[in-house]
Design a protein around this motif. Structure first.
Motif, PDB file in Angstrom:
ATOM      1  N   LYS A 190       0.837  -1.213   0.000  1.00 19.67           N
ATOM      2  CA  LYS A 190       0.000   0.000   0.000  1.00 19.67           C
ATOM      3  C   LYS A 190       0.866   1.255   0.000  1.00 19.67           C
ATOM      4  O   LYS A 190       0.592   2.217  -0.717  1.00 19.67           O
ATOM      5  CB  LYS A 190      -0.919  -0.018   1.228  1.00 19.67           C
ATOM      6  CG  LYS A 190      -1.810   1.211   1.347  1.00 19.67           C
ATOM      7  CD  LYS A 190      -2.691   1.145   2.575  1.00 19.67           C
ATOM      8  CE  LYS A 190      -1.877   1.312   3.833  1.00 19.67           C
ATOM      9  NZ  LYS A 190      -2.734   1.407   5.054  1.00 19.67           N
ATOM     10  N   ASN A 191       1.944   1.260   0.809  1.00 15.12           N
ATOM     11  CA  ASN A 191       2.827   2.429   0.871  1.00 15.12           C
ATOM     12  C   ASN A 191       3.521   2.692  -0.453  1.00 15.12           C
ATOM     13  O   ASN A 191       3.735   3.843  -0.843  1.00 15.12           O
ATOM     14  CB  ASN A 191       3.885   2.229   1.963  1.00 15.12           C
ATOM     15  CG  ASN A 191       3.295   2.176   3.350  1.00 15.12           C
ATOM     16  OD1 ASN A 191       2.162   2.602   3.568  1.00 15.12           O
ATOM     17  ND2 ASN A 191       4.044   1.627   4.292  1.00 15.12           N
ATOM     18  N   MET A 192       3.872   1.604  -1.146  1.00 14.86           N
ATOM     19  CA  MET A 192       4.628   1.741  -2.391  1.00 14.86           C
ATOM     20  C   MET A 192       3.763   2.228  -3.538  1.00 14.86           C
ATOM     21  O   MET A 192       4.183   3.069  -4.344  1.00 14.86           O
ATOM     22  CB  MET A 192       5.276   0.402  -2.760  1.00 14.86           C
ATOM     23  CG  MET A 192       6.409  -0.021  -1.830  1.00 14.86           C
ATOM     24  SD  MET A 192       6.969  -1.721  -2.120  1.00 14.86           S
ATOM     25  CE  MET A 192       7.827  -1.546  -3.683  1.00 14.86           C
ATOM     26  N   PHE A 193       2.537   1.709  -3.619  1.00 12.80           N
ATOM     27  CA  PHE A 193       1.729   1.972  -4.815  1.00 12.80           C
ATOM     28  C   PHE A 193       0.376   2.626  -4.534  1.00 12.80           C
ATOM     29  O   PHE A 193      -0.374   2.928  -5.465  1.00 12.80           O
ATOM     30  CB  PHE A 193       1.522   0.666  -5.594  1.00 12.80           C
ATOM     31  CG  PHE A 193       2.804   0.047  -6.063  1.00 12.80           C
ATOM     32  CD1 PHE A 193       3.500   0.588  -7.135  1.00 12.80           C
ATOM     33  CD2 PHE A 193       3.346  -1.039  -5.401  1.00 12.80           C
ATOM     34  CE1 PHE A 193       4.696   0.036  -7.560  1.00 12.80           C
ATOM     35  CE2 PHE A 193       4.546  -1.602  -5.825  1.00 12.80           C
ATOM     36  CZ  PHE A 193       5.227  -1.065  -6.903  1.00 12.80           C
ATOM     37  N   GLY A 194       0.069   2.853  -3.263  1.00 10.11           N
ATOM     38  CA  GLY A 194      -1.175   3.525  -2.938  1.00 10.11           C
ATOM     39  C   GLY A 194      -2.393   2.662  -3.194  1.00 10.11           C
ATOM     40  O   GLY A 194      -2.289   1.468  -3.490  1.00 10.11           O
ATOM     41  N   ARG A 195      -3.548   3.272  -3.076  1.00  9.33           N
ATOM     42  CA  ARG A 195      -4.805   2.557  -3.287  1.00  9.33           C
ATOM     43  C   ARG A 195      -5.650   3.282  -4.327  1.00  9.33           C
ATOM     44  O   ARG A 195      -5.602   4.498  -4.424  1.00  9.33           O
ATOM     45  CB  ARG A 195      -5.587   2.434  -1.972  1.00  9.33           C
ATOM     46  CG  ARG A 195      -5.014   1.406  -1.017  1.00  9.33           C
ATOM     47  CD  ARG A 195      -5.839   1.267   0.239  1.00  9.33           C
ATOM     48  NE  ARG A 195      -5.500   0.048   0.959  1.00  9.33           N
ATOM     49  CZ  ARG A 195      -6.043  -0.320   2.109  1.00  9.33           C
ATOM     50  NH1 ARG A 195      -6.966   0.458   2.684  1.00  9.33           N
ATOM     51  NH2 ARG A 195      -5.686  -1.451   2.687  1.00  9.33           N
ATOM     52  N   GLU A 196      -6.445   2.495  -5.068  1.00 12.97           N
ATOM     53  CA  GLU A 196      -7.348   3.065  -6.069  1.00 12.97           C
ATOM     54  C   GLU A 196      -8.775   3.067  -5.523  1.00 12.97           C
ATOM     55  O   GLU A 196      -9.128   2.246  -4.682  1.00 12.97           O
ATOM     56  CB  GLU A 196      -7.278   2.247  -7.362  1.00 12.97           C
ATOM     57  CG  GLU A 196      -5.900   2.269  -8.019  1.00 12.97           C
ATOM     58  CD  GLU A 196      -5.888   1.454  -9.310  1.00 12.97           C
ATOM     59  OE1 GLU A 196      -6.660   1.819 -10.225  1.00 12.97           O
ATOM     60  OE2 GLU A 196      -5.130   0.493  -9.382  1.00 12.97           O
ATOM     61  N   GLN A 197      -9.561   4.001  -6.038  1.00 17.35           N
ATOM     62  CA  GLN A 197     -10.943   4.115  -5.593  1.00 17.35           C
ATOM     63  C   GLN A 197     -11.893   3.794  -6.746  1.00 17.35           C
ATOM     64  O   GLN A 197     -11.717   4.283  -7.861  1.00 17.35           O
ATOM     65  CB  GLN A 197     -11.216   5.532  -5.076  1.00 17.35           C
ATOM     66  CG  GLN A 197     -10.422   5.903  -3.825  1.00 17.35           C
ATOM     67  CD  GLN A 197     -10.757   5.019  -2.638  1.00 17.35           C
ATOM     68  OE1 GLN A 197     -11.933   4.705  -2.392  1.00 17.35           O
ATOM     69  NE2 GLN A 197      -9.719   4.608  -1.916  1.00 17.35           N
ATOM     70  N   PHE A 198     -12.901   2.928  -6.450  1.00 19.68           N
ATOM     71  CA  PHE A 198     -13.923   2.577  -7.429  1.00 19.68           C
ATOM     72  C   PHE A 198     -15.295   2.901  -6.835  1.00 19.68           C
ATOM     73  O   PHE A 198     -15.419   3.163  -5.635  1.00 19.68           O
ATOM     74  CB  PHE A 198     -13.856   1.075  -7.762  1.00 19.68           C
ATOM     75  CG  PHE A 198     -12.524   0.647  -8.322  1.00 19.68           C
ATOM     76  CD1 PHE A 198     -12.249   0.772  -9.671  1.00 19.68           C
ATOM     77  CD2 PHE A 198     -11.539   0.126  -7.488  1.00 19.68           C
ATOM     78  CE1 PHE A 198     -11.029   0.386 -10.186  1.00 19.68           C
ATOM     79  CE2 PHE A 198     -10.314  -0.263  -7.994  1.00 19.68           C
ATOM     80  CZ  PHE A 198     -10.048  -0.135  -9.348  1.00 19.68           C
TER      81      PHE A 198
ATOM     82  N   ALA B 259      13.202  -2.635   5.990  1.00 19.90           N
ATOM     83  CA  ALA B 259      13.832  -1.350   5.662  1.00 19.90           C
ATOM     84  C   ALA B 259      12.944  -0.538   4.726  1.00 19.90           C
ATOM     85  O   ALA B 259      12.745   0.672   4.926  1.00 19.90           O
ATOM     86  CB  ALA B 259      15.198  -1.571   5.036  1.00 19.90           C
ATOM     87  N   LEU B 260      12.392  -1.196   3.704  1.00 20.07           N
ATOM     88  CA  LEU B 260      11.512  -0.501   2.765  1.00 20.07           C
ATOM     89  C   LEU B 260      10.276   0.046   3.477  1.00 20.07           C
ATOM     90  O   LEU B 260       9.848   1.173   3.233  1.00 20.07           O
ATOM     91  CB  LEU B 260      11.079  -1.462   1.647  1.00 20.07           C
ATOM     92  CG  LEU B 260      11.907  -1.456   0.362  1.00 20.07           C
ATOM     93  CD1 LEU B 260      11.443  -2.580  -0.567  1.00 20.07           C
ATOM     94  CD2 LEU B 260      11.808  -0.112  -0.350  1.00 20.07           C
ATOM     95  N   TYR B 261       9.713  -0.771   4.352  1.00 20.54           N
ATOM     96  CA  TYR B 261       8.516  -0.340   5.078  1.00 20.54           C
ATOM     97  C   TYR B 261       8.812   0.891   5.935  1.00 20.54           C
ATOM     98  O   TYR B 261       8.087   1.887   5.879  1.00 20.54           O
ATOM     99  CB  TYR B 261       8.001  -1.481   5.955  1.00 20.54           C
ATOM    100  CG  TYR B 261       6.793  -1.095   6.775  1.00 20.54           C
ATOM    101  CD1 TYR B 261       5.513  -1.168   6.241  1.00 20.54           C
ATOM    102  CD2 TYR B 261       6.939  -0.625   8.079  1.00 20.54           C
ATOM    103  CE1 TYR B 261       4.398  -0.785   6.984  1.00 20.54           C
ATOM    104  CE2 TYR B 261       5.844  -0.241   8.829  1.00 20.54           C
ATOM    105  CZ  TYR B 261       4.580  -0.319   8.283  1.00 20.54           C
ATOM    106  OH  TYR B 261       3.486   0.068   9.006  1.00 20.54           O
TER     107      TYR B 261
END
Length: 744
Positions: free
Chosen positions: A130-138, A168-170
């Motif tokens: 979720k942090n890397m690519f976010g969320r989409e809304q439908f 580390a990424l998180y």
């Protein structure tokens, strides 16, 4: 009947299951939008803030789209990682991205037992997706779609990255509120430290933020933050990351922050803004040449500058200490009587010009910026305008006179609230301009012991212009050296008439001033306008012996992989001025600091650094200037309100020696106490030779001779400028005769 019931049961169970499988497969196939592939994950790059550093390695500011600074796994303390795992994903090292047991636990506790404290069931890997690519809304099913997408991505992430790399990424991507992303930015903001130096309590506080970063913000909600922090500590003890004794001891501690927002509390924000603009230009040039797309906001560049942190800090502290007192005095002056009425008129006029309505003015809590920091008061709109109009604005700049490196740069009171950079603001130079008049004369062959008339001047064709000395005294003659050292106006105007505008304009242009020099008598007394930046560059030429100098801010720009994007190239100096004339000018301006208008530098502030300098107080005390320099560095300070009509009523508070000089005095007094900082701004002038000393062997002042007094009886008390210039030319031609007849 039994078979029929079984068939119905299978349909009821199987249909949703089949639909769920179809739903998952459609997401996997990309029917609801492309899901990043393994190659996409391998190529993923974090957006990182670029960091501006001082010459001595201190962080000055950040430039970012997202306020994030990437750090290595090895720089993250064990207690931080343990706090995260114990709180967010205790089976992190046991699952492969999706924890079926955790999901089952959440379903049972949340749905069947009504326990809302059981968490959301998402693993660290899912949260990272979720942090890397976010969320989409439908329109429908957004939560379900995003959860399935994150599970798929979490599985892919686990196949590509190790568990340590995922942690580390998180920690480098997770949001902490206040536009902060990543643990390093959060550590800097809330505790003014680095991640590797976080304590257990600090780590627990920050990990506690992740549940709801606004609700548990420790600055805004310390009680909530403490409660959540203690939950994190309890989880760490539950899973044996800390002992029960450590848990109890740490839970008893209060929330203690060292909150540091570099954007609002940074001591070099005006400087950082100049650096940002320059860096944008350099990177654009680099991208154009190398066909790259390097981004200042996203690519984590390191920008190394010329600024010396301790010099900057000494100026920051000086402005805070001195101007807070002077601001209080100015407000006191405008609080009653004539000045209160004048301020009321100016405030209403300002409101009208800015189309600000105050007819239904109400009192409300308002935050004002002061030299001591933000201050909240009850004020109306008109009160707010009055406060801002009586605010003293100031600028200081220190530069190496040989290299042009900017060592310190203070552009005002607060860059966020008052973004206009006072270093670049052009105001009347007043007596700070005078050395250029005297330099023009010295280049023409005048001597420090040539005497200048101090008789009253009145020009009929310039609205009866009648310049006055600060002490209002007239008559007699001042030596050229004394007239400048003690900043005498009448002798300076007389010298201007003799030297002439063309010669002065030539000096003005050589020194790099951008504005046109007015061709009028008041120019001699500093009617021309210039900025602190321009004046520093001009006086630096005096300090280095008469050579050009180009101010610069950035030493180098380096990419995250160590690639050199930009490096400053030294500019060859050009000889601008007569070297011997500059030496004499420097001796005179040293006299100004030791005996003249700058004497308070040593007498009041105890500055022992060798300095030459000049004060400047504009008409009606609207602006105060002080310039101090030596063969190492130049410092210029200017103080004034937004409007020239707002000013102190007298020189007791409004003169340059009272308003601007103290800034340099306080700063240099601090710098001279440490050898490392002293050498940044201190270097002795060349020793005065016997020949040079002989040129100064005269009295500062002498009375007119009887013959000259006799001539003055027949002179016109009022004349036009042309008549005065003609008379000055005649005096200039017969100067040699009178010198021989009556002596110097």
């Amino acid at each position: 009947m039994k078979k029929k019931l079984i068939k119905i049961f299978l349909v009821l169970i199987g249909t949703p299951a089949l639909l769920f499988v179809v739903f998952v497969m459609s997401i996997y196939a990309g029917l609801f939008g492309k899901i990043p592939t393994k190659d996409d994950l391998k190529a993923f790059q974090l957006e990182n803030a670029s960091i501006i550093y001082s010459a001595d390695g201190k962080q000055l500011s950040k430039i970012y789209a997202l306020n994030r600074t990437d750090i290595a796994f090895e720089e993250m303390p064990e207690h931080l990682k343990n706090a995260l795992i114990a709180t967010e994903d205790v089976r992190f090292y046991d699952h492969e991205g999706f924890d079926y047991r955790s999901v089952a636990r959440v379903i049972v506790k949340s749905i069947f037992l009504g326990d809302q404290s059981s968490g959301g069931g998402s693993t660290i890997s899912q949260q990272l997706a979720k942090n890397m690519f976010g969320r989409e809304q439908f329109q429908f099913g957004s939560i379900a779609f995003n959860k399935v997408k994150e599970i798929i991505l979490a599985k892919r992430i686990e196949e590509i990255y190790s568990k340590d790399e995922i942690l580390a990424l998180y920690l480098n991507t997770v949001p902490f509120g206040e536009n902060l992303y990543g643990i390093e930015s959060a550590a800097q903001r809330f505790f003014n430290t680095t991640t590797k130096d976080l304590t257990i309590v600090q780590s627990a506080t920050l990990i506690g933020l992740l549940k709801a970063n606004s609700y548990y913000n420790p600055r805004l909600h310390p009680d909530r933050s403490k409660t959540r922090r203690n939950v994190v500590l309890a989880q760490m003890a539950k899973y044996d990351y800390i002992s029960q004794e450590e848990k109890t001891d740490n839970q008893a501690l209060p929330i203690e922050l060292d909150y540091y927002d570099i954007k609002s509390r940074g001591i070099a924000n005006y400087y950082a803004e100049v650096v940002r603009k320059l860096a944008e230009e350099k990177i654009a040039e680099y991208n154009g040449i190398h066909q790259t797309e390097i981004s200042l906001q996203k690519d984590g560049l390191k920008i190394y500058t010329t600024l010396q942190y301790e010099v900057q800090k000494s100026q920051y502290d000086a402005m805070k200490e001195h101007l807070s007192k002077m601001h209080a005095l100015l407000q006191k002056q405008y609080a009653k009587g004539y000045y209160a009425k004048e301020l009321d008129k100016l405030a209403k006029n300002f409101a009208h010009q800015q189309s600000i309505s105050h007819s239904k003015d109400t009192i409300k809590r308002t935050e004002f910026q002061t030299w001591e920091g933000p201050k909240v008061m009850d004020a109306s709109i008109l009160d707010s305008i009055k406060y801002e109009l009586t605010q003293l604005h100031a600028a200081m700049m220190t530069m190496d006179v040989t290299t042009g490196a900017i060592l310190a740069y203070q552009g005002g009171i607060n860059q966020q609230i008052h973004p206009y950079d006072q270093v670049m603001a052009k105001r009347q130079l007043a007596s700070s301009f005078k050395p250029m008049v005297y330099l023009a004369a010295l280049e023409e062959g005048y001597s420090p012991c040539d005497y200048l008339d101090n008789d009253s001047i009145q020009l009929a064709d310039f609205e009866e212009w009648n310049p006055q000395n600060y002490d209002l005294q007239t008559g007699g003659k001042y030596s050229l050296a004394a007239a400048l050292a003690f900043s005498k106006n009448i002798p300076t105007v007389n010298l201007f008439f003799e030297v002439g505008y063309p010669q002065l304009k030539s000096i003005w242009q050589k020194l790099g001033f951008q504005s046109e020099l007015p061709d009028e008598p008041s120019t001699a007394l500093g009617a021309a306008s210039a900025s602190v930046y321009e004046l520093a560059r001009a006086y630096a030429t005096f300090g280095n012996g008469g050579y050009s100098v180009q101010p610069y801010f950035i030493d180098s720009i380096i990419s995250t992989n160590g690639q050199l994007i930009y490096a400053h190239q030294k500019v060859k100096a050009r000889k601008l001025l007569n070297v011997e004339a500059v030496k004499l000018l420097n001796i005179i301006l040293q006299k100004a600091v030791k005996e003249g208008t700058g004497a308070a530098l040593a007498g009041t502030y105890g500055v022992r650094i060798p300095l030459a300098g000049k004060t400047g107080t504009s008409q009606d005390f609207a602006d105060a200037w002080f310039t101090a320099y030596n063969p190492k560095a130049i410092t210029v300070a200017r103080v004034g309100a937004t409007l020239p009509k707002i000013h102190f009523s007298s020189g007791a508070n409004g003169s340059a020696s009272r308003l601007a000089l103290p800034l340099v005095g306080l700063s240099y007094n601090k710098l001279q106490k440490e050898s490392t900082t002293k050498k940044m701004v201190s270097k002795s002038f060349p020793e005065i030779t016997e020949d040079q000393l002989s040129l100064f062997d005269c009295d500062d002042f002498k009375e007119d001779s009887q013959f000259e007094e006799f001539l003055d009886i027949f002179g016109d008390k009022e004349e036009t400028l042309d008549e005065r210039l003609e008379r000055s030319e005649k005096r200039k031609k017969r100067k040699t005769f009178f010198n021989k007849l009556f002596g110097n």
